[in-house]
Design an enzyme around this catalytic site. Structure first.
Site, mmCIF file in Angstrom:
data_model
loop_
_atom_site.group_PDB
_atom_site.id
_atom_site.type_symbol
_atom_site.label_atom_id
_atom_site.label_comp_id
_atom_site.label_asym_id
_atom_site.label_seq_id
_atom_site.Cartn_x
_atom_site.Cartn_y
_atom_site.Cartn_z
ATOM 1 N N VAL A 1 -19.096 -98.302 -48.640
ATOM 2 C CA VAL A 1 -17.686 -99.164 -48.928
ATOM 3 C C VAL A 1 -17.882 -100.181 -49.881
ATOM 4 C CG1 VAL A 1 -16.500 -98.083 -46.718
ATOM 5 C CG2 VAL A 1 -17.721 -100.218 -46.896
ATOM 6 N N GLU A 2 -16.614 -100.645 -50.278
ATOM 7 C CA GLU A 2 -16.838 -101.941 -51.233
ATOM 8 C C GLU A 2 -17.655 -101.511 -52.470
ATOM 9 O OE1 GLU A 2 -17.441 -105.571 -49.817
ATOM 10 O OE2 GLU A 2 -15.613 -105.543 -48.287
ATOM 11 N N GLY A 3 -17.700 -100.178 -52.998
ATOM 12 C CA GLY A 3 -18.630 -100.093 -53.973
ATOM 13 C C GLY A 3 -19.786 -99.265 -53.626
#
Length: 743
Positions: free
Chosen positions: A437-439
């Site tokens: 997540v978050e990239g």
């Protein structure tokens, strides 16, 4: 002279840059311009100004923030039964939800004037870190509303009316937020989302209102299944030119109550057996009044910029906090377990293979905690270092994976049998989620860290690229003409510095005053800063826009920049702690491992450089002697392992903030056994000298009968033996508990 230079040098060079560099999209430009540069710019200058980093001092909590950690955070941890949450109810108990809302855990970053706690980034990070050592599910539940989400976006970009209405409701939990960014078609490439809104008029509160008709499909939305307010990102179009002359208005972010007509909240995703709320949602022909856009009509089309700015700060806190907490918990529990668990009548922590793994866990925990502290300290100052936030997210989560894998290996069967006594299982399962997540880390490492860092941190490159993108050619020529002499002089200094420090192996590089024996490591970081800067200049000069597509080269150069940052923070932490002699094994292990990784990455860059001759020249000029720094010696590894297996201020400093468990749970049992075993070591040695090497209630009684120990020692040894027996136990279940409805 100036006109001649422009005619024969600057203008042809500008045309060449335009041909070489690929066009920069609006989303790429906004991503590059988001946030700020900080210590990363110093590391890519070739000559870091250490005073800038060291003068900041350590992060500090206010009395109020410390009281919150010692009070509500501690109480929340005591309330949590992670096994029950993850495997039985798959949700937080109602009393935990109520407590989180009542104590304003969702309003950690919201200012006090809006009813929030108004805490600093450091406090925010410490809160999430501690909770995550108890439960990743609760940690995620608390951290998401305080990172990338409606609250942060409202504080930075909302109208006063939006702030006055929503922030108090978010702070006290009246509204539960989520943020809808990821869609099936666009994960890491969020700018490619197909979620679409069209400017139109519709009915709102019985009146004709200017707004948007929006359709979307989002997934992987944390807190989505229980959210009352959805922060929604979508691409907005204006085919009827209601707002102006443009049809494509860009990514826009609006706040949409989840009970709005046309909104569908889907069922839950089960993320790697984690019980935090996560799920999809849809919108079909949802009418969104223009006043729901965060910041109002003037922020239409500015959503990508808003998101990148928020991510530049939030990404440096949330997942790094969870990762730091997990690594520290792994260090504390694994050191204790390695001390109490015996095979062949000796603690498993005395086996050298185990000692190396223990040292690696200790080193990772030390580096992550150091970088975590330095990053939040910068955020306390109001900085939003975008590249450093990406470094922290990627390398903290990768570090957590390595630490937990090593911890699982050392615990062996204790860690692979699930149940309430297993304190590593849920952390292990949470790692893929954190990495994704978050990239996604693969893309963050190969595309973002160096790709964004090389441009943002360079003193001239971004301005030169903007000059090439300027539609006014004369203005572009004038800008480039002013930058060109400065850039050339920068290249000359970079070349001389990189070659000199490369050939002298950093022996003559400078170091700050007052750092004692750590000075040699400052010199090495200066050396590799110079080499990285030179390599970057050569790569940009010879590869140009092609470097963007050489992801393996970019990833390795990003690894060098990342290691330089992590090691800088480690040196800062050692100095902030007063350079304690007892902590030196941790520093030695961490620095040697990181510097060795830097050398490996650089040599691989030279070996695989697309223009082979250029790679050979870089190798010759900057690292003619090849490897000069090796990983920690066996002696240093043993010293680090012993730090985890021995009660000390260093061990407590390294693992500060770990929740030590409720009476009778897995962490508490290991802690109690560790304490008792260490307290009875002298009496145990008497047993060994008397020929009794096994340790159990039976052998303690045998030692007492032979008068090898006193009755008081026998009592304490018996308690220790019982504590160890309880700590090494694993869970077992009735057949029907696991078989479900099977007959």
């Amino acid at each position: 002279m100036s006109d001649l230079r422009k005619k024969w040098i600057t203008r042809p060079l500008l045309n060449l840059i335009r041909k070489v560099l690929p066009p920069i999209s609006d989303t790429e430009r906004e991503a590059m311009e988001a946030g700020e540069v900080w210590w990363d710019a110093q590391l890519l200058s070739g000559k870091p100004d250490w005073e800038q980093l060291l003068s900041m001092g350590p992060p500090k909590l206010t009395d109020e923030e410390q009281a919150f950690l010692d009070g509500p955070v501690e109480e929340l941890c005591r309330m949590v039964d992670d096994w029950k949450i993850s495997f039985e109810t798959h949700d937080l108990p109602e009393e935990v939800w109520d407590f989180i809302k009542k104590e304003r855990f969702f309003g950690i970053i919201i200012p006090k004037e809006y009813g929030g706690l108004g805490f600093s980034p450091t406090a925010h990070a410490e809160i999430v870190t501690k909770i995550s050592t108890r439960s990743t599910t609760v940690g995620v539940t608390v951290m998401v509303p305080n990172s990338l989400g409606p609250g942060e976006l409202l504080m930075a970009h909302g109208t006063e009316e939006q702030k006055d209405y929503y922030l108090p409701r978010l702070a006290d939990g009246s509204e539960i937020p989520c943020f809808g960014l990821t869609s099936p078609e666009a994960g890491s490439d969020a700018a490619s989302m197909v979620d679409r809104g069209v400017v139109c008029y519709g009915e709102y509160k019985g009146e004709k209102t200017l707004g948007m008709r929006v359709n979307w499909h989002k997934r992987y939305i944390t807190l989505g299944p229980v959210a009352t307010i959805l922060g929604l990102a979508f691409k907005l179009y204006d085919p009827d030119r209601i707002l102006g002359d443009e049809e494509e208005l860009g990514i826009t972010v609006a706040l949409v109550p989840t009970d709005t007509e046309g909104v569908t909240i889907g069922q839950r995703h089960l993320a790697a057996l984690q019980a935090f709320m996560n799920g999809p949602n849809w919108g079909k022909d949802v009418f969104v009044p223009m006043e729901w856009v965060i910041g109002g009509r003037e922020n239409v089309g500015r959503g990508w910029h808003m998101l990148m700015s928020a991510l530049a700060a939030g990404r440096g806190i949330s997942l790094p906090s969870l990762s730091t907490g997990g690594a520290k918990m792994a260090a504390r529990t694994t050191g204790a377990y390695a001390r109490i668990r015996e095979q062949f009548s000796i603690p498993i922590g005395k086996f050298e293979g185990v000692q190396r793994r223990l040292a690696e866990i200790a080193g990772i925990a030390y580096v992550l905690d150091s970088a975590h502290k330095a990053t939040t300290r910068a955020l306390d100052e109001g900085l939003k270092p975008a590249v450093i936030s990406a470094i922290m997210k990627a390398h903290a989560t990768n570090g957590l994976r390595q630490a937990v894998n090593d911890a699982m290996d050392i615990h062996a069967g204790k860690a692979v049998i699930d149940g309430p006594l297993n304190y590593l299982g849920n952390v292990y399962r949470a790692v893929p989620v954190a990495i994704t997540v978050e990239g996604a880390n693969i893309l963050t490492r190969s595309l973002m860290i160096f790709g964004q860092g090389a441009i943002r941190c360079h003193p001239y490159l971004l301005d030169e690229m903007m000059a090439a993108e300027n539609d006014d050619e004369e203005a572009g020529v004038d800008t480039l003409d002013k930058l060109l002499p400065k850039h050339i002089w920068f290249q000359i200094k970079t070349f001389l510095r990189g070659v000199f420090h490369g050939w002298t192996v950093g022996l003559f590089a400078s170091s700050p005053r007052g750092v004692g024996k750590a000075a040699k490591y400052y010199r090495q970081l200066n050396r590799y800063s110079a080499i990285l800067t030179l390599t970057t200049e050569v790569a940009l000069l010879t590869l140009g826009g092609e470097l963007k597509r050489k992801e393996m080269i970019s990833a390795r150069l990003g690894d060098v920049l990342s290691e330089l940052y992590l090691l800088s923070c480690t040196l800062k932490r050692f100095k902030d702690d007063g350079s304690p002699k007892e902590d030196r094994p941790l520093l030695e292990f961490a620095m040697r491992a990181g510097l060795h990784n830097i050398e490996v990455s650089l040599l691989e860059v030279f070996q695989n450089f697309p223009i082979r001759f250029v790679g050979q020249l870089l190798h010759f000029f900057t690292m003619p002697w090849g490897h000069s720094i090796h990983t920690a010696s066996d002696r240093q590894s043993r010293a680090c392992a012993d730090l985890l297996m021995t009660p000390s201020d260093t061990r407590d400093r390294l693992t500060r903030g770990v929740f030590l468990g409720n009476p009778g749970d897995g962490v508490d049992l290991v802690e109690q056994a560790f304490s008792k075993v260490c307290d009875t070591e002298e009496a145990r040695d008497k047993m060994k000298r008397g020929g009794i090497r096994m340790f159990s209630r039976k052998t303690v009684d045998e030692a007492l009968e032979k008068k090898l120990i006193s009755e008081e020692e026998a009592d304490r040894l018996g308690e220790a033996a019982d504590a160890v027996d309880m700590a090494i136990q694993v869970d077992h279940f009735e057949f029907d508990e696991l078989a479900g409805n099977r007959k």
